[in-house]
Motif scaffolding. Structure first.
Motif, mmCIF file in Angstrom:
data_model
loop_
_atom_site.group_PDB
_atom_site.id
_atom_site.type_symbol
_atom_site.label_atom_id
_atom_site.label_comp_id
_atom_site.label_asym_id
_atom_site.label_seq_id
_atom_site.Cartn_x
_atom_site.Cartn_y
_atom_site.Cartn_z
ATOM 1 N N LEU A 47 0.825 -1.210 0.000
ATOM 2 C CA LEU A 47 0.000 0.000 0.000
ATOM 3 C C LEU A 47 0.859 1.261 0.000
ATOM 4 C CD1 LEU A 47 -2.881 -1.007 2.417
ATOM 5 C CD2 LEU A 47 -3.052 -0.500 -0.036
ATOM 6 N N LEU A 48 1.939 1.227 0.753
ATOM 7 C CA LEU A 48 2.848 2.377 0.753
ATOM 8 C C LEU A 48 3.447 2.581 -0.638
ATOM 9 C CD1 LEU A 48 4.176 4.543 2.520
ATOM 10 C CD2 LEU A 48 6.011 2.927 2.948
ATOM 11 N N GLY A 49 3.851 1.488 -1.289
ATOM 12 C CA GLY A 49 4.363 1.583 -2.655
ATOM 13 C C GLY A 49 3.320 2.116 -3.619
ATOM 14 N N TYR A 50 2.068 1.687 -3.438
ATOM 15 C CA TYR A 50 0.974 2.165 -4.293
ATOM 16 C C TYR A 50 0.791 3.664 -4.143
ATOM 17 C CZ TYR A 50 -3.747 3.075 -5.914
ATOM 18 O OH TYR A 50 -4.839 3.609 -6.551
ATOM 19 N N TRP A 51 0.746 4.133 -2.893
ATOM 20 C CA TRP A 51 0.507 5.559 -2.681
ATOM 21 C C TRP A 51 1.708 6.414 -3.093
ATOM 22 C CZ3 TRP A 51 -4.049 7.209 -2.881
ATOM 23 C CH2 TRP A 51 -5.102 6.435 -2.417
ATOM 24 N N ILE A 52 2.897 5.915 -2.952
ATOM 25 C CA ILE A 52 4.066 6.646 -3.456
ATOM 26 C C ILE A 52 3.975 6.742 -4.976
ATOM 27 C CG2 ILE A 52 6.572 6.518 -3.789
ATOM 28 C CD1 ILE A 52 6.737 5.408 -0.912
ATOM 29 N N GLY A 53 3.586 5.638 -5.613
ATOM 30 C CA GLY A 53 3.399 5.664 -7.060
ATOM 31 C C GLY A 53 2.342 6.664 -7.484
ATOM 32 N N LEU A 107 1.497 9.362 -5.887
ATOM 33 C CA LEU A 107 2.063 10.701 -5.715
ATOM 34 C C LEU A 107 3.005 11.065 -6.859
ATOM 35 C CD1 LEU A 107 2.780 10.756 -1.881
ATOM 36 C CD2 LEU A 107 1.077 12.113 -3.108
ATOM 37 N N LEU A 108 3.667 10.065 -7.426
ATOM 38 C CA LEU A 108 4.582 10.297 -8.545
ATOM 39 C C LEU A 108 3.874 10.268 -9.894
ATOM 40 C CD1 LEU A 108 7.590 8.091 -7.371
ATOM 41 C CD2 LEU A 108 7.404 10.579 -7.288
ATOM 42 N N GLY A 109 2.566 10.038 -9.884
ATOM 43 C CA GLY A 109 1.795 10.019 -11.122
ATOM 44 C C GLY A 109 1.785 8.673 -11.825
ATOM 45 N N LEU A 110 2.115 7.616 -11.120
ATOM 46 C CA LEU A 110 2.118 6.277 -11.696
ATOM 47 C C LEU A 110 0.822 5.576 -11.326
ATOM 48 C CD1 LEU A 110 5.762 5.294 -10.744
ATOM 49 C CD2 LEU A 110 4.966 6.278 -12.876
ATOM 50 N N SER A 155 3.746 4.122 -17.125
ATOM 51 C CA SER A 155 3.100 4.493 -15.870
ATOM 52 C C SER A 155 2.630 3.257 -15.112
ATOM 53 C CB SER A 155 1.915 5.419 -16.152
ATOM 54 O OG SER A 155 1.176 5.663 -14.989
ATOM 55 N N ALA A 156 2.000 2.332 -15.818
ATOM 56 C CA ALA A 156 1.491 1.121 -15.171
ATOM 57 C C ALA A 156 2.639 0.237 -14.686
ATOM 58 C CB ALA A 156 0.603 0.337 -16.131
ATOM 59 N N ILE A 157 3.650 0.063 -15.509
ATOM 60 C CA ILE A 157 4.789 -0.784 -15.119
ATOM 61 C C ILE A 157 5.518 -0.182 -13.924
ATOM 62 C CG2 ILE A 157 7.019 -1.721 -15.868
ATOM 63 C CD1 ILE A 157 4.629 -3.128 -17.115
ATOM 64 N N GLY A 158 5.742 1.123 -13.941
ATOM 65 C CA GLY A 158 6.406 1.783 -12.812
ATOM 66 C C GLY A 158 5.618 1.622 -11.529
ATOM 67 N N GLY A 159 4.299 1.755 -11.609
ATOM 68 C CA GLY A 159 3.462 1.566 -10.432
ATOM 69 C C GLY A 159 3.501 0.142 -9.918
ATOM 70 N N ILE A 160 3.461 -0.817 -10.830
ATOM 71 C CA ILE A 160 3.521 -2.221 -10.437
ATOM 72 C C ILE A 160 4.853 -2.540 -9.762
ATOM 73 C CG2 ILE A 160 3.613 -4.588 -11.344
ATOM 74 C CD1 ILE A 160 1.554 -3.618 -13.490
ATOM 75 N N VAL A 161 5.929 -1.990 -10.285
ATOM 76 C CA VAL A 161 7.246 -2.209 -9.688
ATOM 77 C C VAL A 161 7.291 -1.642 -8.269
ATOM 78 C CG1 VAL A 161 9.671 -1.508 -9.833
ATOM 79 C CG2 VAL A 161 8.512 -2.393 -11.846
ATOM 80 N N LEU A 162 6.743 -0.429 -8.080
ATOM 81 C CA LEU A 162 6.744 0.162 -6.742
ATOM 82 C C LEU A 162 5.908 -0.651 -5.756
ATOM 83 C CD1 LEU A 162 6.583 4.015 -7.315
ATOM 84 C CD2 LEU A 162 8.413 2.691 -6.270
#
Length: 75
Positions: free
Chosen positions: A22-28, A30-33, A43-50
């Motif tokens: 969840l923290l990774g999701y919300w950081i993503g 905030l970064l627009g991912l 955008s989707a890949i970067g969010g999934i990685v986070l």
């Protein structure tokens, strides 16, 4: 291992993983991912990685916490 320690292990792993993810999701976010974006764009890949990194780090933190608690009990 007894049932209580197995339950503690499972719960702490689940809480650590979910909290980190969840923290990774919300950081993503905030970064627009956006992991839910249509297709597999950057955008989707970067969010999934986070989310994956966050979940893995949360799991590792939970395991280190459990190890520290066990060391306290033994000493």
């Amino acid at each position: 291992m007894n049932q209580k320690s197995l339950l503690l292990e499972g719960l702490s792993d689940a809480i650590g993983f979910m909290g980190g993810a969840l923290l990774g999701y919300w950081i993503g976010r905030l970064l627009g991912l956006d992991i839910f974006a249509e297709g597999y764009g950057n955008s989707a890949i970067g969010g999934i990685v986070l989310v994956g990194l966050g979940g893995g780090l949360g799991l590792q933190l939970a395991r280190r916490w459990r190890k520290r608690q066990k060391a306290k009990e033994e000493s």
